[in-house]
Scaffold this motif. Sequence first.
Motif, mmCIF file in Angstrom:
data_model
loop_
_atom_site.group_PDB
_atom_site.id
_atom_site.type_symbol
_atom_site.label_atom_id
_atom_site.label_comp_id
_atom_site.label_asym_id
_atom_site.label_seq_id
_atom_site.Cartn_x
_atom_site.Cartn_y
_atom_site.Cartn_z
ATOM 1 N N UNK A 106 0.841 -1.186 0.000
ATOM 2 C CA UNK A 106 0.000 0.000 0.000
ATOM 3 C C UNK A 106 0.883 1.245 0.000
ATOM 4 N N UNK A 107 0.274 2.408 0.149
ATOM 5 C CA UNK A 107 1.060 3.637 0.122
ATOM 6 C C UNK A 107 1.198 4.203 1.525
ATOM 7 N N UNK A 108 1.862 5.347 1.614
ATOM 8 C CA UNK A 108 2.061 5.982 2.909
ATOM 9 C C UNK A 108 0.983 7.007 3.232
ATOM 10 N N UNK A 109 -0.067 7.074 2.436
ATOM 11 C CA UNK A 109 -1.146 8.017 2.714
ATOM 12 C C UNK A 109 -2.029 7.496 3.858
ATOM 13 N N UNK A 110 -2.756 8.391 4.517
ATOM 14 C CA UNK A 110 -3.614 7.974 5.629
ATOM 15 C C UNK A 110 -4.767 7.106 5.141
ATOM 16 N N UNK A 111 -5.369 6.361 6.065
ATOM 17 C CA UNK A 111 -6.506 5.521 5.691
ATOM 18 C C UNK A 111 -7.645 6.358 5.131
ATOM 19 N N UNK A 112 -7.933 7.463 5.765
ATOM 20 C CA UNK A 112 -9.056 8.303 5.356
ATOM 21 C C UNK A 112 -8.567 9.604 4.736
ATOM 22 N N UNK A 113 -9.257 10.072 3.691
ATOM 23 C CA UNK A 113 -8.909 11.355 3.084
ATOM 24 C C UNK A 113 -9.333 12.560 3.910
ATOM 25 N N UNK A 114 -10.047 12.343 4.987
ATOM 26 C CA UNK A 114 -10.587 13.440 5.790
ATOM 27 C C UNK A 114 -9.474 14.366 6.283
ATOM 28 N N UNK A 115 -9.729 15.683 6.180
ATOM 29 C CA UNK A 115 -8.788 16.672 6.717
ATOM 30 C C UNK A 115 -9.454 17.523 7.792
ATOM 31 N N UNK A 116 -10.644 17.091 8.237
ATOM 32 C CA UNK A 116 -11.329 17.793 9.314
ATOM 33 C C UNK A 116 -12.042 19.063 8.895
ATOM 34 N N UNK A 117 -12.205 19.274 7.613
ATOM 35 C CA UNK A 117 -12.962 20.407 7.097
ATOM 36 C C UNK A 117 -14.135 19.812 6.329
ATOM 37 N N UNK A 118 -15.192 19.520 7.053
ATOM 38 C CA UNK A 118 -16.321 18.795 6.473
ATOM 39 C C UNK A 118 -17.417 19.747 6.023
ATOM 40 N N UNK A 119 -17.958 19.498 4.845
ATOM 41 C CA UNK A 119 -19.080 20.302 4.358
ATOM 42 C C UNK A 119 -20.026 19.432 3.559
ATOM 43 N N UNK A 120 -20.440 18.313 4.126
ATOM 44 C CA UNK A 120 -21.396 17.451 3.429
ATOM 45 C C UNK A 120 -22.824 17.725 3.865
ATOM 46 N N UNK A 121 -23.022 18.671 4.768
ATOM 47 C CA UNK A 121 -24.361 18.964 5.259
ATOM 48 C C UNK A 121 -25.268 19.484 4.139
ATOM 49 N N UNK A 122 -24.769 20.375 3.326
ATOM 50 C CA UNK A 122 -25.577 20.945 2.247
ATOM 51 C C UNK A 122 -25.031 20.599 0.861
ATOM 52 N N UNK A 123 -23.905 19.936 0.802
ATOM 53 C CA UNK A 123 -23.283 19.564 -0.465
ATOM 54 C C UNK A 123 -23.251 18.046 -0.581
ATOM 55 N N UNK A 124 -23.365 17.539 -1.786
ATOM 56 C CA UNK A 124 -23.221 16.100 -1.993
ATOM 57 C C UNK A 124 -21.754 15.687 -1.906
ATOM 58 N N UNK A 125 -20.862 16.612 -2.259
ATOM 59 C CA UNK A 125 -19.429 16.336 -2.232
ATOM 60 C C UNK A 125 -18.780 17.157 -1.120
ATOM 61 N N UNK A 126 -18.029 16.518 -0.256
ATOM 62 C CA UNK A 126 -17.333 17.233 0.808
ATOM 63 C C UNK A 126 -16.248 18.109 0.199
#
Length: 61
Positions: A1-21
């Motif tokens: 696998x690679x050295x990237x984190x398991x999740x792409x999350x960066x803690x700036x979430x905006x899925x409340x009103x958008x389909x795409x974070x």
Amino acid sequence: MSDRPDSPCIGICSTLFDEICQGCGRTAAEVSNWVFFSDEEKQAVWERITREGTARRFRQG
């Protein structure tokens, strides 16, 4: 696998009103189901959001 984190999350979430974070580039369904995805499914999402490159995760500065 690679050295990237398991999740792409960066803690700036905006899925409340958008389909795409705006932070990570995943759909609301991908965010909520991430923990249930197989490694292959996660890899496919990572490839797509990296290719699209529109989320804050991929912006410089």
